[in-house]
Design a protein around this motif. Sequence first.
Motif, short mmCIF file in Angstrom:
data_model
loop_
_atom_site.label_atom_id
_atom_site.label_comp_id
_atom_site.label_asym_id
_atom_site.label_seq_id
_atom_site.Cartn_x
_atom_site.Cartn_y
_atom_site.Cartn_z
N VAL A 218 0.87 -1.28 -0.06
CA VAL A 218 -0.09 0.06 -0.07
C VAL A 218 0.76 1.09 0.07
CG1 VAL A 218 -1.63 1.46 1.38
CG2 VAL A 218 -2.00 -1.10 1.10
N LEU A 219 1.77 1.20 0.93
CA LEU A 219 2.78 2.46 0.86
C LEU A 219 3.44 2.69 -0.45
CD1 LEU A 219 4.06 2.01 4.62
CD2 LEU A 219 2.60 3.84 3.88
N SER A 220 3.92 1.77 -0.92
CA SER A 220 4.81 1.80 -2.18
C SER A 220 3.97 2.29 -3.25
CB SER A 220 5.41 0.51 -2.57
OG SER A 220 4.82 -0.49 -2.89
N ILE A 221 2.66 1.77 -3.60
CA ILE A 221 1.76 2.14 -4.68
C ILE A 221 1.49 3.54 -4.28
CG2 ILE A 221 -0.70 1.78 -5.29
CD1 ILE A 221 0.97 -0.41 -6.65
N VAL A 222 1.05 4.12 -3.06
CA VAL A 222 0.67 5.44 -2.71
C VAL A 222 1.90 6.27 -3.02
CG1 VAL A 222 0.06 7.31 -1.22
CG2 VAL A 222 -1.21 5.08 -1.16
N LYS A 223 3.08 6.19 -2.92
CA LYS A 223 4.28 6.80 -3.18
C LYS A 223 4.50 6.92 -4.70
CE LYS A 223 6.52 6.01 1.07
NZ LYS A 223 7.55 5.17 2.14
N GLN A 224 4.65 5.77 -5.20
CA GLN A 224 4.76 5.54 -6.71
C GLN A 224 3.92 6.53 -7.42
OE1 GLN A 224 4.98 1.79 -7.87
NE2 GLN A 224 6.62 1.31 -6.06
N ASN A 225 2.55 6.48 -7.29
CA ASN A 225 1.41 7.24 -7.80
C ASN A 225 1.53 8.61 -7.62
OD1 ASN A 225 -0.82 7.28 -9.56
ND2 ASN A 225 -2.45 6.71 -8.13
N LEU A 226 1.81 8.94 -6.45
CA LEU A 226 1.88 10.31 -5.96
C LEU A 226 2.89 11.00 -6.81
CD1 LEU A 226 1.22 12.87 -4.26
CD2 LEU A 226 2.58 11.96 -2.47
N GLU A 227 4.18 10.49 -6.87
CA GLU A 227 5.30 10.96 -7.51
C GLU A 227 5.03 11.06 -9.16
OE1 GLU A 227 8.57 8.33 -6.65
OE2 GLU A 227 8.60 9.02 -4.45
N TYR A 228 4.41 9.93 -9.69
CA TYR A 228 4.23 10.00 -11.14
C TYR A 228 3.10 11.16 -11.52
CZ TYR A 228 2.15 8.56 -15.55
OH TYR A 228 1.89 8.45 -16.86
N ARG A 229 2.36 11.50 -10.66
CA ARG A 229 1.29 12.60 -11.03
C ARG A 229 1.78 13.87 -10.93
NH1 ARG A 229 -4.83 10.84 -9.56
NH2 ARG A 229 -4.89 8.83 -9.84
N GLU A 230 2.65 13.95 -9.79
CA GLU A 230 3.28 15.33 -9.94
C GLU A 230 4.27 15.74 -10.70
OE1 GLU A 230 1.80 16.80 -5.19
OE2 GLU A 230 4.03 15.80 -5.66
N MET A 231 4.92 14.68 -11.21
CA MET A 231 6.12 14.74 -12.13
C MET A 231 5.49 15.06 -13.33
SD MET A 231 9.17 12.26 -11.17
CE MET A 231 9.91 12.33 -12.58
N ASN A 232 4.48 14.58 -13.70
CA ASN A 232 3.93 14.38 -15.06
C ASN A 232 2.51 15.32 -15.23
OD1 ASN A 232 5.52 12.36 -16.57
ND2 ASN A 232 5.02 11.43 -14.76
N ASN A 233 2.15 16.23 -13.96
CA ASN A 233 1.17 16.70 -14.10
C ASN A 233 -0.20 16.02 -14.41
OD1 ASN A 233 -0.25 19.17 -13.15
ND2 ASN A 233 -0.06 20.14 -15.20
N VAL A 234 -0.14 14.76 -14.15
CA VAL A 234 -1.48 14.10 -14.52
C VAL A 234 -2.64 14.19 -13.67
CG1 VAL A 234 -2.17 11.57 -14.55
CG2 VAL A 234 0.04 12.12 -15.39
N THR A 235 -3.98 14.25 -14.01
CA THR A 235 -5.06 14.39 -13.24
C THR A 235 -5.97 13.37 -13.65
OG1 THR A 235 -4.62 16.93 -13.25
CG2 THR A 235 -6.82 16.13 -12.67
N ARG A 236 -6.74 12.85 -12.57
CA ARG A 236 -7.81 11.94 -12.85
C ARG A 236 -9.09 12.29 -12.02
NH1 ARG A 236 -6.54 5.77 -13.91
NH2 ARG A 236 -8.44 5.49 -12.79
N ASN A 237 -10.03 11.56 -12.66
CA ASN A 237 -11.37 11.95 -11.62
C ASN A 237 -11.48 10.54 -10.59
OD1 ASN A 237 -12.50 14.29 -12.31
ND2 ASN A 237 -13.25 13.30 -14.30
N ASP A 238 -10.70 10.89 -9.42
CA ASP A 238 -10.87 9.76 -8.53
C ASP A 238 -10.41 10.16 -7.20
OD1 ASP A 238 -7.98 10.09 -8.54
OD2 ASP A 238 -7.69 8.43 -9.88
N PHE A 239 -10.52 9.42 -6.12
CA PHE A 239 -10.48 9.93 -4.84
C PHE A 239 -8.98 10.26 -4.45
CE2 PHE A 239 -9.32 7.86 -0.39
CZ PHE A 239 -10.22 8.75 0.44
N PHE A 240 -8.10 9.39 -5.10
CA PHE A 240 -6.77 9.69 -4.86
C PHE A 240 -6.10 11.24 -5.22
CE2 PHE A 240 -1.95 9.32 -5.61
CZ PHE A 240 -1.51 8.73 -4.50
N GLN A 241 -6.84 11.61 -6.45
CA GLN A 241 -6.61 13.07 -6.94
C GLN A 241 -6.94 14.08 -5.86
OE1 GLN A 241 -5.43 13.80 -9.90
NE2 GLN A 241 -5.16 15.77 -9.25
N LEU A 242 -8.08 13.77 -5.29
CA LEU A 242 -8.72 14.63 -4.01
C LEU A 242 -7.67 14.31 -2.72
CD1 LEU A 242 -12.37 13.66 -4.20
CD2 LEU A 242 -11.31 15.59 -5.38
#
Length: 342
Positions: A218-242
Amino acid sequence: MGFKTLPGTVYLFGHIKSNFMGKEMMAIIVKRLYEKTSEPFIGFYALMRPILLIRDPELIRHILIKDFSHFQDRGVYVNEKDDPLSGHLVALAGEKWKGLRAKLTPTFTSGKLKGMFSTLVACGSNLQNYLDKLAEKSELLDVQEIAASHATNVIASVSFGIDVDAITDPNTDFRKYGRKMFSPNIQNSLRLILLTCAPKLMKFLHIKCVSADVENFVLSIVKQNLEYREMNNVTRNDFFQLLIQLRNTGSVESDGHDSTIKSNENQKTLTVNEMAAQSYIFFAAGFETSSSTLAFCLFELARNPEIQNRAFDEISRVLEDHGGEITYDAVSEMKFLEQCID
């Protein structure tokens, strides 16, 4: 403390020995204790912990509404320092709970849920395609496994922002760790009992709310996803975006403004561990509940074809009114289908 207590307590186990031994669900035990008395409230023991069972509706109303400020804590295990996934909204107490609840409440407005709906429809398409193939071959299907796989797809997508297909790939990591999280083994049963009945003992013994490999996943998935979105300015309509918005700005943007805004590291209002804890509880609370409900609903519809036909007719009629599209508003109009699920 002088409160009337039900007889039948067993040394160390209190009134819940059958649950501790894996023979009865806690809900069954509580129901039995509830029916053993006509008192407005009665005491019982869960292991060594004294618990007050409230039976009077007026008292319940006071506790949950009028006097809620005195009863806001659930009194379950939480240990943010040593067990990061335990620091979620269900377990937190006091001002920490109140602050996080105020921040998370806007993530569940109808506008936000509407925004996430396209993700649910995409997951539904995977399920539909799989069922179509089974129907063509008239094959038997394991409804419980299919429902669990579908729930995994939905939660992985909405809560973690990752597209998986556990229906066609039952060994995907999300499905594997989902099974592990809810496996009815001795370790999980012990965790569940200690979590609610002996939280101090759980903390003293350094027992975590999940196994080490589930926590790492869980910790690794959250860290990887956060880094990827912020580095690539990715936006999705989901709970994680919020959650990203909460982390970076301290609040959730109004409906329709779900951007990935970066901020100075010193301004972060939600840590990565806190994000992971909320994603974990979203997974834990949504997976087994949703998949079991879906499996039982499909089972009952299969046993009662006349009800299945009524549900089918309603779906067909409502979709026709909405141009054949499955939308948030269309599903909201399917009242008979909602009754079947309820």
